[in-house]
Motif scaffolding. Structure first.
Motif, PDB file in Angstrom:
ATOM      1  N   ARG A   1       0.782  -1.135   0.003  1.00 52.61           N
ATOM      2  CA  ARG A   1       0.010  -0.036   0.032  1.00 52.61           C
ATOM      3  C   ARG A   1       0.827   1.192  -0.056  1.00 52.61           C
ATOM      4  O   ARG A   1       0.618   2.161  -0.765  1.00 52.61           O
ATOM      5  CB  ARG A   1      -0.920  -0.004   1.069  1.00 52.61           C
TER       6      ARG A   1
ATOM      7  N   ASP B   1       2.667   1.547  -3.306  1.00 51.17           N
ATOM      8  CA  ASP B   1       1.591   1.948  -4.415  1.00 51.17           C
ATOM      9  C   ASP B   1       1.201   3.414  -4.270  1.00 51.17           C
ATOM     10  O   ASP B   1       0.967   4.266  -5.392  1.00 51.17           O
ATOM     11  CB  ASP B   1       0.401   0.958  -4.239  1.00 51.17           C
ATOM     12  N   ALA B   2       0.953   3.952  -3.033  1.00 52.21           N
ATOM     13  CA  ALA B   2       0.956   5.274  -2.655  1.00 52.21           C
ATOM     14  C   ALA B   2       1.765   6.533  -3.169  1.00 52.21           C
ATOM     15  O   ALA B   2       1.398   7.588  -3.385  1.00 52.21           O
ATOM     16  CB  ALA B   2       0.458   5.467  -1.311  1.00 52.21           C
TER      17      ALA B   2
END
Length: 173
Positions: free
Chosen positions: A158, A161-162
């Motif tokens: 996460r 990806d961010a």
């Protein structure tokens, strides 16, 4: 998804962390149209970098830490987890280690010929803990939180990806 590790790490926990990050990234990005490259255990200007992730819109310097617990952050002072000091290699703390690695990489990449004109000042840093941590992101000053991140490995997908930058465009590579 492509990965490369120059040589095995000299510490077992770093090999395990790299392997786990590899498995997580491969599962997420192997079938994706977005390219993602993971480099591990390599040197830039004589300095060891644990890992580097390169996406179309991000370059992320990663350092592995084998600690778990309640983390307290400092830009210039010592980091602590449950009373134990968290070192940053030969630096006072992991923030300083990753910051220095970021600028070594930036200076190296300035010598490269890019088809696009990526803003290398937007290289990000990620301190990745192998064990669960408790950390309040509000401890990070605003100017630091724009490029420096802290996560545990189970939340790395996460976080990676961010992390993006509108001024890094490596889509032609």
């Amino acid at each position: 998804f492509h990965a490369y590790r120059a040589t095995a790490f000299s510490h077992t926990h770093e090999n395990k962390a790299f392997d786990k990050l590899y498995d997580l990234l491969k599962a997420q990005w192997d079938e994706s149209d977005e390219p993602l490259h993971l480099l591990g255990n390599f040197y830039v200007d004589g300095c060891e970098i644990d890992a580097l992730v390169i996406k179309r819109n991000a370059v992320i310097v990663i350092d592995f830490k084998d600690y778990g617990g309640d983390l307290s952050f400092s830009e210039n002072g010592r980091w602590r987890i449950d009373g134990h000091e968290v070192r940053g290699g030969n630096k006072t703390n992991p923030f300083q280690q990753i910051r220095d690695n970021k600028y070594l990489l930036l200076n190296y990449l300035k010598q490269c010929d890019f088809r696009s004109d990526p803003n290398l000042g937007h290289i990000s840093g990620l301190c990745l803990f192998h064990q669960p941590i408790v950390f309040d992101d509000n401890q990070l000053p605003h100017n630091v939180s724009r490029w420096f991140h802290i996560a545990e490995i189970d939340k790395s997908i996460r976080m990676i990806d961010a992390i993006v930058s509108t001024t890094i465009n490596l889509s032609d590579y």
